[in-house]
Write a protein that holds these residues in place. Structure first.
Motif, PDB file in Angstrom:
ATOM      1  N   SER A 182       0.812  -1.213   0.000  1.00  0.00           N
ATOM      2  CA  SER A 182       0.000   0.000   0.000  1.00  0.00           C
ATOM      3  C   SER A 182       0.847   1.266   0.000  1.00  0.00           C
ATOM      4  CB  SER A 182      -0.896   0.016   1.242  1.00  0.00           C
ATOM      5  OG  SER A 182      -0.090   0.077   2.423  1.00  0.00           O
ATOM      6  N   GLY A 183       2.133   1.114   0.353  1.00  0.00           N
ATOM      7  CA  GLY A 183       2.993   2.276   0.496  1.00  0.00           C
ATOM      8  C   GLY A 183       2.772   3.032   1.792  1.00  0.00           C
ATOM      9  N   LYS A 184       1.986   2.466   2.701  1.00  0.00           N
ATOM     10  CA  LYS A 184       1.632   3.127   3.949  1.00  0.00           C
ATOM     11  C   LYS A 184       2.419   2.558   5.131  1.00  0.00           C
ATOM     12  CE  LYS A 184      -1.588   5.797   2.208  1.00  0.00           C
ATOM     13  NZ  LYS A 184      -1.423   7.277   2.209  1.00  0.00           N
ATOM     14  N   LEU A 185       2.853   3.461   6.007  1.00  0.00           N
ATOM     15  CA  LEU A 185       3.629   3.050   7.173  1.00  0.00           C
ATOM     16  C   LEU A 185       2.808   2.159   8.100  1.00  0.00           C
ATOM     17  CD1 LEU A 185       6.421   3.446   8.503  1.00  0.00           C
ATOM     18  CD2 LEU A 185       5.445   5.389   9.757  1.00  0.00           C
ATOM     19  N   GLY A 186       1.507   2.395   8.154  1.00  0.00           N
ATOM     20  CA  GLY A 186       0.635   1.610   9.017  1.00  0.00           C
ATOM     21  C   GLY A 186       0.525   0.152   8.625  1.00  0.00           C
ATOM     22  N   ASP A 187       0.959  -0.176   7.400  1.00  0.00           N
ATOM     23  CA  ASP A 187       0.896  -1.556   6.930  1.00  0.00           C
ATOM     24  C   ASP A 187       2.244  -2.257   7.035  1.00  0.00           C
ATOM     25  OD1 ASP A 187      -1.822  -1.415   6.329  1.00  0.00           O
ATOM     26  OD2 ASP A 187      -1.433  -0.563   4.342  1.00  0.00           O
ATOM     27  N   THR A 188       3.116  -1.747   7.891  1.00  0.00           N
ATOM     28  CA  THR A 188       4.418  -2.366   8.140  1.00  0.00           C
ATOM     29  C   THR A 188       4.525  -2.740   9.620  1.00  0.00           C
ATOM     30  OG1 THR A 188       5.614  -0.345   8.779  1.00  0.00           O
ATOM     31  CG2 THR A 188       5.386  -0.793   6.408  1.00  0.00           C
ATOM     32  N   GLY A 189       5.633  -3.382   9.976  1.00  0.00           N
ATOM     33  CA  GLY A 189       5.874  -3.735  11.370  1.00  0.00           C
ATOM     34  C   GLY A 189       6.634  -2.661  12.130  1.00  0.00           C
ATOM     35  N   PHE A 190       6.646  -1.449  11.620  1.00  0.00           N
ATOM     36  CA  PHE A 190       7.356  -0.330  12.247  1.00  0.00           C
ATOM     37  C   PHE A 190       6.825  -0.077  13.652  1.00  0.00           C
ATOM     38  CE2 PHE A 190       8.105   4.314  12.789  1.00  0.00           C
ATOM     39  CZ  PHE A 190       9.480   4.337  12.579  1.00  0.00           C
ATOM     40  N   SER A 191       7.742   0.126  14.624  1.00  0.00           N
ATOM     41  CA  SER A 191       7.310   0.345  16.002  1.00  0.00           C
ATOM     42  C   SER A 191       8.226   1.313  16.721  1.00  0.00           C
ATOM     43  CB  SER A 191       7.268  -0.984  16.768  1.00  0.00           C
ATOM     44  OG  SER A 191       8.581  -1.403  17.104  1.00  0.00           O
ATOM     45  N   ALA A 192       7.789   1.764  17.888  1.00  0.00           N
ATOM     46  CA  ALA A 192       8.558   2.725  18.679  1.00  0.00           C
ATOM     47  C   ALA A 192       9.858   2.124  19.194  1.00  0.00           C
ATOM     48  CB  ALA A 192       7.717   3.217  19.851  1.00  0.00           C
ATOM     49  N   ASP A 193       9.968   0.824  19.211  1.00  0.00           N
ATOM     50  CA  ASP A 193      11.193   0.157  19.647  1.00  0.00           C
ATOM     51  C   ASP A 193      12.259   0.127  18.558  1.00  0.00           C
ATOM     52  OD1 ASP A 193      10.107  -0.401  22.161  1.00  0.00           O
ATOM     53  OD2 ASP A 193       9.237  -2.296  21.472  1.00  0.00           O
ATOM     54  N   ASP A 194      11.892   0.446  17.334  1.00  0.00           N
ATOM     55  CA  ASP A 194      12.839   0.419  16.223  1.00  0.00           C
ATOM     56  C   ASP A 194      13.829   1.576  16.324  1.00  0.00           C
ATOM     57  OD1 ASP A 194      11.333  -1.674  15.316  1.00  0.00           O
ATOM     58  OD2 ASP A 194      10.483  -0.611  13.585  1.00  0.00           O
ATOM     59  N   MET A 195      15.073   1.306  15.993  1.00  0.00           N
ATOM     60  CA  MET A 195      16.056   2.382  15.924  1.00  0.00           C
ATOM     61  C   MET A 195      15.638   3.395  14.861  1.00  0.00           C
ATOM     62  SD  MET A 195      20.158   2.208  15.169  1.00  0.00           S
ATOM     63  CE  MET A 195      21.151   3.701  15.222  1.00  0.00           C
ATOM     64  N   ALA A 196      15.028   2.913  13.781  1.00  0.00           N
ATOM     65  CA  ALA A 196      14.613   3.788  12.688  1.00  0.00           C
ATOM     66  C   ALA A 196      13.615   4.844  13.134  1.00  0.00           C
ATOM     67  CB  ALA A 196      14.019   2.964  11.549  1.00  0.00           C
ATOM     68  N   ALA A 197      12.942   4.602  14.249  1.00  0.00           N
ATOM     69  CA  ALA A 197      11.961   5.559  14.752  1.00  0.00           C
ATOM     70  C   ALA A 197      12.608   6.758  15.420  1.00  0.00           C
ATOM     71  CB  ALA A 197      11.015   4.877  15.737  1.00  0.00           C
ATOM     72  N   HIS A 198      13.930   6.701  15.639  1.00  0.00           N
ATOM     73  CA  HIS A 198      14.570   7.720  16.459  1.00  0.00           C
ATOM     74  C   HIS A 198      15.816   8.356  15.840  1.00  0.00           C
ATOM     75  CE1 HIS A 198      11.907   6.304  19.635  1.00  0.00           C
ATOM     76  NE2 HIS A 198      12.295   5.070  19.340  1.00  0.00           N
ATOM     77  N   VAL A 199      16.154   8.012  14.593  1.00  0.00           N
ATOM     78  CA  VAL A 199      17.405   8.515  14.011  1.00  0.00           C
ATOM     79  C   VAL A 199      17.221   9.691  13.061  1.00  0.00           C
ATOM     80  CG1 VAL A 199      18.632   6.323  14.240  1.00  0.00           C
ATOM     81  CG2 VAL A 199      17.334   6.804  12.146  1.00  0.00           C
ATOM     82  N   CYS A 200      15.996  10.021  12.703  1.00  0.00           N
ATOM     83  CA  CYS A 200      15.775  11.095  11.727  1.00  0.00           C
ATOM     84  C   CYS A 200      16.335  12.417  12.253  1.00  0.00           C
ATOM     85  CB  CYS A 200      14.287  11.245  11.437  1.00  0.00           C
ATOM     86  SG  CYS A 200      13.928  12.515  10.184  1.00  0.00           S
TER      87      CYS A 200
END
Length: 237
Positions: A182-200
């Motif tokens: 879908s190209g949507k972030l909500g359809d992934t396993g992305f979570s607050a525990d991910d490093m990717a959530a905090h490096v921007c």
């Protein structure tokens, strides 16, 4: 312990085998501007803001290994102008509205611009049309602010093992995309525990329900310029 060293703007900088110019300079307490570098991720050299001169060559200090006897130059008017131009172009190529951005005061792009003396736009704004994705329950993905540093891409792939993000296209057509049908972030396993959530380093990935919890004026780069942070503080920010 290795006694190897190179010189940076006339100062001797010791380094350990395998360290980059950037890593050794940071450990020695010297500031080199950067946007796409993170100490826990493999260096990418995409932003070029950390460029220095070695001999007659311009190189990225984050991807170039330190060598014995190397003569590195960083603090010159030419390099300052070129870095400033890079920062000015990043502002022109995206949609960065600092006064209304929740990341203001915590933004490395904004802090670096201030440190380089940028107080107003320089190049004509592109005003690209980019989407805001609020499909995830805990995070907003605002690609208007993305500077294509690839930190979230590398963190998600190399640390989180999820490959949530990718860069698509080339040149002015480069875009940050989400690896879902879908190209949507909500359809992934992305979570607050991910490093990717905090490096921007900017405001492209922001948590929901937590806006402006720290008032402007009391944020990371409000107290002092980014170039005055200690080596430990630089690693944390």
């Amino acid at each position: 312990m290795s006694n190897a060293a190179f010189t940076l703007d006339g100062k001797s900088i010791p380094f350990a085998p395998g360290q980059s110019i950037m890593q050794a300079a940071m450990d020695a307490g010297h500031y080199l501007p950067r946007l796409c570098y993170h100490p826990d991720l493999k260096a990418h050299g995409s932003c070029k803001v950390c460029s220095v001169k070695v001999g007659e060559r311009m190189i990225s200090s984050c991807t170039t290994l330190a060598q014995e006897g190397q003569v590195v130059v960083s603090d010159t008017e030419q390099l300052k102008r070129e870095r400033l131009s890079l920062i000015q172009m990043l502002f022109a190529e995206g949609n960065h509205f600092c006064p209304s951005c929740e990341k203001s005061g915590n933004c490395q792009l904004q802090a670096t611009a201030y440190d380089m003396g940028m107080l107003a736009p320089h190049y004509p704004q592109f005003f690209p049309k980019r989407p805001v994705d609020a499909s995830h329950p805990d995070f907003v993905l605002d690609t208007n602010r993305c500077i294509f540093c690839s930190l979230c891409v590398r963190a998600s792939r190399d640390i989180d093992g999820k490959n949530v993000f990718a860069l698509s296209g080339r040149g002015i057509n480069t875009r940050l995309i989400v690896n879902a049908a879908s190209g949507k972030l909500g359809d992934t396993g992305f979570s607050a525990d991910d490093m990717a959530a905090h490096v921007c380093p900017v405001g492209a990935i922001l948590p929901k329900d937590k806006g402006f919890t720290v008032p402007i004026g009391a944020r990371t780069y409000d107290a002092k310029p980014i170039s005055q942070f200690t080596a430990t503080e630089r690693k944390e920010n």
